[in-house]
Design a protein around this motif. Sequence first.
Motif, PDB file in Angstrom:
ATOM      1  N   MET A   1      28.085  14.866  -5.816  1.00 55.06           N
ATOM      2  CA  MET A   1      29.602  14.329  -6.545  1.00 55.06           C
ATOM      3  C   MET A   1      30.746  15.270  -5.967  1.00 55.06           C
ATOM      4  N   GLU A   2      30.219  16.554  -5.651  1.00 50.08           N
ATOM      5  CA  GLU A   2      31.488  17.510  -5.009  1.00 50.08           C
ATOM      6  C   GLU A   2      31.757  17.016  -3.530  1.00 50.08           C
ATOM      7  N   GLY A   3      30.878  16.485  -2.986  1.00 51.88           N
ATOM      8  CA  GLY A   3      31.299  16.195  -1.489  1.00 51.88           C
ATOM      9  C   GLY A   3      29.793  16.514  -0.765  1.00 51.88           C
ATOM     10  N   THR A   4      30.040  16.521   0.586  1.00 53.71           N
ATOM     11  CA  THR A   4      28.946  16.790   1.359  1.00 53.71           C
ATOM     12  C   THR A   4      28.588  18.418   1.601  1.00 53.71           C
ATOM     13  N   LYS A   5      27.167  18.655   1.357  1.00 54.85           N
ATOM     14  CA  LYS A   5      26.947  20.002   1.224  1.00 54.85           C
ATOM     15  C   LYS A   5      25.851  20.426   2.489  1.00 54.85           C
ATOM     16  N   ILE A   6      25.837  21.412   3.245  1.00 54.66           N
ATOM     17  CA  ILE A   6      24.739  22.124   4.050  1.00 54.66           C
ATOM     18  C   ILE A   6      24.391  22.989   3.413  1.00 54.66           C
ATOM     19  N   ILE A   7      23.124  23.076   2.990  1.00 51.34           N
ATOM     20  CA  ILE A   7      22.275  24.565   2.350  1.00 51.34           C
ATOM     21  C   ILE A   7      21.230  24.841   3.098  1.00 51.34           C
ATOM     22  N   SER A   8      21.332  26.177   3.162  1.00 49.08           N
ATOM     23  CA  SER A   8      20.086  26.957   3.718  1.00 49.08           C
ATOM     24  C   SER A   8      19.397  27.587   2.800  1.00 49.08           C
ATOM     25  N   PRO A   9      18.281  27.071   2.457  1.00 49.15           N
ATOM     26  CA  PRO A   9      17.410  27.764   1.416  1.00 49.15           C
ATOM     27  C   PRO A   9      16.449  28.875   1.855  1.00 49.15           C
TER      28      PRO A   9
ATOM     29  N   ILE B   1      16.793  25.787  12.843  1.00 47.26           N
ATOM     30  CA  ILE B   1      17.357  26.356  13.980  1.00 47.26           C
ATOM     31  C   ILE B   1      16.747  28.085  13.752  1.00 47.26           C
ATOM     32  N   ASN B   2      16.193  28.441  14.582  1.00 48.70           N
ATOM     33  CA  ASN B   2      15.686  29.745  14.693  1.00 48.70           C
ATOM     34  C   ASN B   2      15.049  30.256  13.391  1.00 48.70           C
ATOM     35  N   ASN B   3      14.022  29.229  12.869  1.00 48.11           N
ATOM     36  CA  ASN B   3      12.928  29.525  11.673  1.00 48.11           C
ATOM     37  C   ASN B   3      13.845  29.423  10.652  1.00 48.11           C
ATOM     38  N   LYS B   4      15.117  29.008  10.412  1.00 46.25           N
ATOM     39  CA  LYS B   4      16.009  28.951   9.228  1.00 46.25           C
ATOM     40  C   LYS B   4      16.270  27.328   9.092  1.00 46.25           C
ATOM     41  N   SER B   5      15.976  26.974   8.050  1.00 41.12           N
ATOM     42  CA  SER B   5      16.141  25.524   7.595  1.00 41.12           C
ATOM     43  C   SER B   5      17.525  25.299   7.036  1.00 41.12           C
ATOM     44  N   TYR B   6      18.298  24.042   7.526  1.00 42.27           N
ATOM     45  CA  TYR B   6      19.374  23.599   6.895  1.00 42.27           C
ATOM     46  C   TYR B   6      19.298  22.361   6.330  1.00 42.27           C
ATOM     47  N   ILE B   7      19.756  21.763   5.217  1.00 40.94           N
ATOM     48  CA  ILE B   7      19.483  20.757   4.513  1.00 40.94           C
ATOM     49  C   ILE B   7      20.948  20.090   4.358  1.00 40.94           C
TER      50      ILE B   7
ATOM     51  N   ASP C   1      10.999  30.614   1.029  1.00 40.69           N
ATOM     52  CA  ASP C   1       9.976  30.033   0.330  1.00 40.69           C
ATOM     53  C   ASP C   1      10.701  29.077  -0.753  1.00 40.69           C
ATOM     54  N   PHE C   2      11.871  28.317  -0.409  1.00 38.03           N
ATOM     55  CA  PHE C   2      12.668  27.510  -1.107  1.00 38.03           C
ATOM     56  C   PHE C   2      12.915  27.725  -2.510  1.00 38.03           C
ATOM     57  N   SER C   3      12.846  29.116  -2.811  1.00 36.90           N
ATOM     58  CA  SER C   3      12.933  29.270  -4.225  1.00 36.90           C
ATOM     59  C   SER C   3      14.600  29.430  -4.628  1.00 36.90           C
ATOM     60  N   GLY C   4      15.403  29.522  -3.486  1.00 34.16           N
ATOM     61  CA  GLY C   4      16.670  29.779  -3.969  1.00 34.16           C
ATOM     62  C   GLY C   4      17.733  29.310  -2.663  1.00 34.16           C
TER      63      GLY C   4
END
Length: 143
Positions: A59-67, A48-54, A70-73
């Motif tokens: 084990m902690e549950g469902t996560k949405i991560i936005s790296p 969305i708007n050049n921002k990625s969401y994975i 450069d996917f370094s963090g």
Amino acid sequence: MKNKLYIIFTLLISALMINIVNAESIITYDKTYEYGSKIDYFENMITINNKSYILTTTMEGTKIISPTTDFSGIQIEKTFELLTNPSMIKYNNNILLVGIENNTLKAYLLDENLQITNQKSSSYIIDIDANIKAYDYNNKVYL
């Protein structure tokens, strides 16, 4: 003669399957097990708007991560501890997350900062093993 043909055929199929599995595991991160417990599963990714969401389950549950770009963090992340069988889609430049929580169908509408802007839940019980998928078609969401 039949046994030799059977062994050769089995070896060829096995070699082919090993190549397919290795190619797919590079492209799509699949279930990983450590000591018998599921630790990570890649569900899907949207932009969305050049921002990625994975979307991933851990084990902690469902996560949405936005790296980071450069996917370094990780820029931001949000965990839904009780949500299982999740599905995530882009809907009107927002994130729509659906899944099962306490045998109830839950839908969360999140903004770009992963803040919940709206949420809905069903009033009936759903089997916890059910697969829930969300689709956007003609500005309508189908589950």
